[in-house]
Design an enzyme around this catalytic site. Structure first.
Site, PDB file in Angstrom:
ATOM      1  CG  MET A  17      -1.956  -1.144   1.073  1.00  0.00           C
ATOM      2  SD  MET A  17      -3.184  -1.129   2.350  1.00  0.00           S
ATOM      3  CE  MET A  17      -2.499  -2.283   3.508  1.00  0.00           C
ATOM      4  CG  ASP A  37      10.620  -0.105   2.730  1.00  0.00           C
ATOM      5  OD1 ASP A  37      11.198  -1.046   3.308  1.00  0.00           O
ATOM      6  OD2 ASP A  37       9.400  -0.119   2.496  1.00  0.00           O
ATOM      7  CB  VAL A  64       9.770   3.475  11.038  1.00  0.00           C
ATOM      8  CG1 VAL A  64       9.459   3.920   9.617  1.00  0.00           C
ATOM      9  CG2 VAL A  64       9.323   2.035  11.292  1.00  0.00           C
ATOM     10  CE1 TYR A 157      -0.208  -5.717  11.934  1.00  0.00           C
ATOM     11  CE2 TYR A 157      -2.571  -6.064  12.110  1.00  0.00           C
ATOM     12  CZ  TYR A 157      -1.487  -5.558  11.428  1.00  0.00           C
ATOM     13  OH  TYR A 157      -1.668  -4.867  10.241  1.00  0.00           O
TER      14      TYR A 157
HETATM   15  N1  LIG Z   1      -2.007  -6.103   4.023  1.00  0.00           N
HETATM   16  C1  LIG Z   1      -2.974  -6.091   4.915  1.00  0.00           C
HETATM   17  O1  LIG Z   1      -3.790  -7.003   4.973  1.00  0.00           O
HETATM   18  C2  LIG Z   1      -3.111  -4.941   5.876  1.00  0.00           C
HETATM   19  C3  LIG Z   1      -4.356  -4.740   6.484  1.00  0.00           C
HETATM   20  C4  LIG Z   1      -4.507  -3.700   7.376  1.00  0.00           C
HETATM   21  C5  LIG Z   1      -3.443  -2.854   7.645  1.00  0.00           C
HETATM   22  N2  LIG Z   1      -2.244  -3.062   7.049  1.00  0.00           N
HETATM   23  C6  LIG Z   1      -1.164  -2.113   7.371  1.00  0.00           C
HETATM   24  O2  LIG Z   1      -0.845  -1.351   6.218  1.00  0.00           O
HETATM   25  C7  LIG Z   1       0.549  -1.025   6.204  1.00  0.00           C
HETATM   26  C8  LIG Z   1       1.179  -1.460   4.880  1.00  0.00           C
HETATM   27  O3  LIG Z   1       1.045  -2.871   4.739  1.00  0.00           O
HETATM   28  P1  LIG Z   1       1.261  -3.656   3.367  1.00  0.00           P
HETATM   29  O4  LIG Z   1       0.135  -4.587   3.205  1.00  0.00           O
HETATM   30  O5  LIG Z   1       1.570  -2.711   2.284  1.00  0.00           O
HETATM   31  O6  LIG Z   1       2.546  -4.535   3.781  1.00  0.00           O
HETATM   32  P2  LIG Z   1       3.942  -4.826   3.046  1.00  0.00           P
HETATM   33  O7  LIG Z   1       4.596  -5.889   3.835  1.00  0.00           O
HETATM   34  O8  LIG Z   1       3.713  -5.049   1.586  1.00  0.00           O
HETATM   35  O9  LIG Z   1       4.713  -3.436   3.197  1.00  0.00           O
HETATM   36  C9  LIG Z   1       5.226  -3.002   4.418  1.00  0.00           C
HETATM   37  C10 LIG Z   1       6.490  -2.210   4.145  1.00  0.00           C
HETATM   38  O10 LIG Z   1       7.013  -1.758   5.408  1.00  0.00           O
HETATM   39  C11 LIG Z   1       8.399  -1.921   5.361  1.00  0.00           C
HETATM   40  N3  LIG Z   1       8.981  -1.995   6.706  1.00  0.00           N
HETATM   41  C12 LIG Z   1       8.882  -3.004   7.595  1.00  0.00           C
HETATM   42  N4  LIG Z   1       9.606  -2.721   8.691  1.00  0.00           N
HETATM   43  C13 LIG Z   1      10.163  -1.504   8.490  1.00  0.00           C
HETATM   44  C14 LIG Z   1      10.994  -0.654   9.255  1.00  0.00           C
HETATM   45  N5  LIG Z   1      11.444  -1.011  10.478  1.00  0.00           N
HETATM   46  N6  LIG Z   1      11.344   0.539   8.745  1.00  0.00           N
HETATM   47  C15 LIG Z   1      10.919   0.920   7.517  1.00  0.00           C
HETATM   48  N7  LIG Z   1      10.137   0.168   6.734  1.00  0.00           N
HETATM   49  C16 LIG Z   1       9.760  -1.037   7.221  1.00  0.00           C
HETATM   50  C17 LIG Z   1       8.632  -3.209   4.573  1.00  0.00           C
HETATM   51  O11 LIG Z   1       9.957  -3.305   4.092  1.00  0.00           O
HETATM   52  C18 LIG Z   1       7.585  -3.076   3.487  1.00  0.00           C
HETATM   53  O12 LIG Z   1       8.091  -2.428   2.345  1.00  0.00           O
HETATM   54  C19 LIG Z   1       1.148  -1.714   7.434  1.00  0.00           C
HETATM   55  O13 LIG Z   1       1.243  -0.775   8.482  1.00  0.00           O
HETATM   56  C20 LIG Z   1       0.128  -2.794   7.756  1.00  0.00           C
HETATM   57  O14 LIG Z   1       0.166  -3.159   9.118  1.00  0.00           O
HETATM   58  C21 LIG Z   1      -2.061  -4.084   6.161  1.00  0.00           C
END
Ligand SMILES: NC(=O)c1ccc[n+]([C@@H]2O[C@H](COP(=O)([O-])OP(=O)(O)OC[C@H]3O[C@@H](n4cnc5c(N)ncnc54)[C@H](O)[C@@H]3O)[C@@H](O)[C@H]2O)c1
Length: 252
Positions: A17, A37, A64, A157
Site C-alpha cells: 500500500m 523503506d 522507522v 498486532y
Molecule cells: N495487508 C494487509 O492485509 C493490511 C491490512 C490492514 C493494515 N495493514 C497495514 O498497512 C501497512 C502497509 O502494509 P502492506 O500490506 O503494504 O505490507 P507490506 O509488507 O507489503 O509493506 C510493508 C512495508 O514496510 C516496510 N517496513 C517493515 N519494517 C520496516 C521498518 N522497520 N522501517 C521501515 N520500513 C519497514 C517493509 O519493508 C515493506 O516495504 C502496514 O502498516 C500494515 O500493518 C495491512
C-alpha cells in the site's frame, strides 16, 4: 492534480500500500514524493516507476524504529525541498506468522515497528511541519485490527494498531491550531503483507471473507485513494478521524 505543491514522505513505501500511495501521489502531481523503506532496491524501483510516469520522487533509507535515521531523513528533506507537507506512517509488520500469540520477542518487534515507528514519525515529521509553518497532514496506517480483536494473530498486532488509532487522536487534539491534521486509515483484508503468515493462506482468507459484507478483499489502490483524500486539501476539516477501508468488515 490533488497533490500539487505538496512534499510527501511515505514510510514502508517499497511495497504494498505504501508503494501504491507513492505512485498515486506521483501521478497527482506531488512536488516530491520521498519513498522511505529498509528495502533499498525495491524502494529505488518504486522511485524509478514514478519518475518514468512523469512524477517526482526520491528514495531515502529509513528504519522507522531508528530515531537517528528519522533525524537524518527529515534533515535531508528540508535540505532538498525546504519542508514537509504530508507524512504517511505506513511501515508495518504482520502478527500472523507467530504460533505463540504471546511471544515476548514478537510483542517487542510489533510494538517497535508498528507503534514506536509511528510515534517517531509524528515526533519528527510534525516538528518539520511546524517549522515550515503552513500546516500539514499526517496519515497513520492502523488496521481493522486497531478497532476489533482477532483470535488468530499475535496480540501485539492488535495492541500496536490500537496504539496507532489513539496516538492519531492525540496528535489531532494537540496540533489542530497549527493546521496540522492527523488521521488514521484502517484497511481490512488486503493482499498479504510481506511478513504475513497464516493470514496469507488462501483457505484462511476465504474463511475471513465470509464475514466481510462486500465479499472480496480490497486492492492496494483502494487504500491509496483514501490516503490521498486525507493528504489533499479536500479533507481540510478532517482531523482525528478513523477511515475504515474494509468492505464493511467492522460494520457488522
Ligand atoms: N495487508 C494487509 O492485509 C493490511 C491490512 C490492514 C493494515 N495493514 C497495514 O498497512 C501497512 C502497509 O502494509 P502492506 O500490506 O503494504 O505490507 P507490506 O509488507 O507489503 O509493506 C510493508 C512495508 O514496510 C516496510 N517496513 C517493515 N519494517 C520496516 C521498518 N522497520 N522501517 C521501515 N520500513 C519497514 C517493509 O519493508 C515493506 O516495504 C502496514 O502498516 C500494515 O500493518 C495491512
Amino acid at each position: 492534480m490533488r497533490m500539487k505543491d505538496k512534499v510527501a514522505l511515505i514510510t514502508g513505501a517499497a511495497s504494498g500500500m505504501g508503494a501504491a500511495t507513492a505512485r498515486l501521489f506521483g501521478r497527482e502531481g506531488a512536488k516530491m514524493v520521498f519513498v522511505a523503506d529498509v528495502l533499498d532496491k525495491e524502494g529505488a524501483e518504486v522511485v524509478d516507476s514514478i519518475v518514468k510516469a512523469g512524477g517526482r520522487a526520491h528514495y531515502l533509507h529509513l528504519d522507522v524504529t531508528n530515531e537517528t535515521e528519522w533525524t537524518s531523513v527529515i534533515a535531508a528533506i528540508e535540505r532538498e525541498v525546504g519542508g514537509l507537507d504530508v507524512l504517511v506512517n505506513n511501515a508495518g509488520i504482520s502478527g500472523s506468522a507467530e504460533t505463540d500469540l504471546y511471544d515476548t520477542a514478537a510483542w517487542n518487534r510489533l510494538m517497535g515497528i508498528n507503534s514506536t515507528g509511528v510515534f517517531l514519525g509524528m515526533k519528527h515529521g510534525i516538528a518539520a511541519m511546524k517549522k515550515q509553518g503552513r500546516g500539514g497532514s499526517v496519515i497513520n496506517l492502523s488496521s481493522i485490527s486497531g478497532i476489533v480483536g482477532q483470535g488468530y494473530i499475535h496480540v501485539g498486532y492488535n495492541a500496536s494498531k490500537g496504539a496507532v488509532r489513539l496516538i492519531t487522536k492525540a496528535g489531532a487534539a494537540q496540533h489542530g491550531r497549527d493546521n496540522i491534521r492527523v488521521n488514521s486509515v484502517h484497511p481490512g483484508l488486503m493482499p498479504p503483507m510481506r511478513t504475513s503468515g497464516r493470514t496469507a493462506d488462501p483457505a484462511t482468507r476465504a474463511k475471513t471473507l465470509k464475514g466481510v459484507p462486500m465479499g472480496r478483499a480490497g486492492e492496494v489502490d483502494e487504500v491509496a485513494y483514501a490516503i490521498l483524500f486525507l493528504a489533499s486539501d479536500e479533507s481540510s476539516y478532517v482531523t482525528g478521524a478513523e477511515l475504515v477501508v474494509d468492505g464493511g468488515w467492522t460494520a457488522v
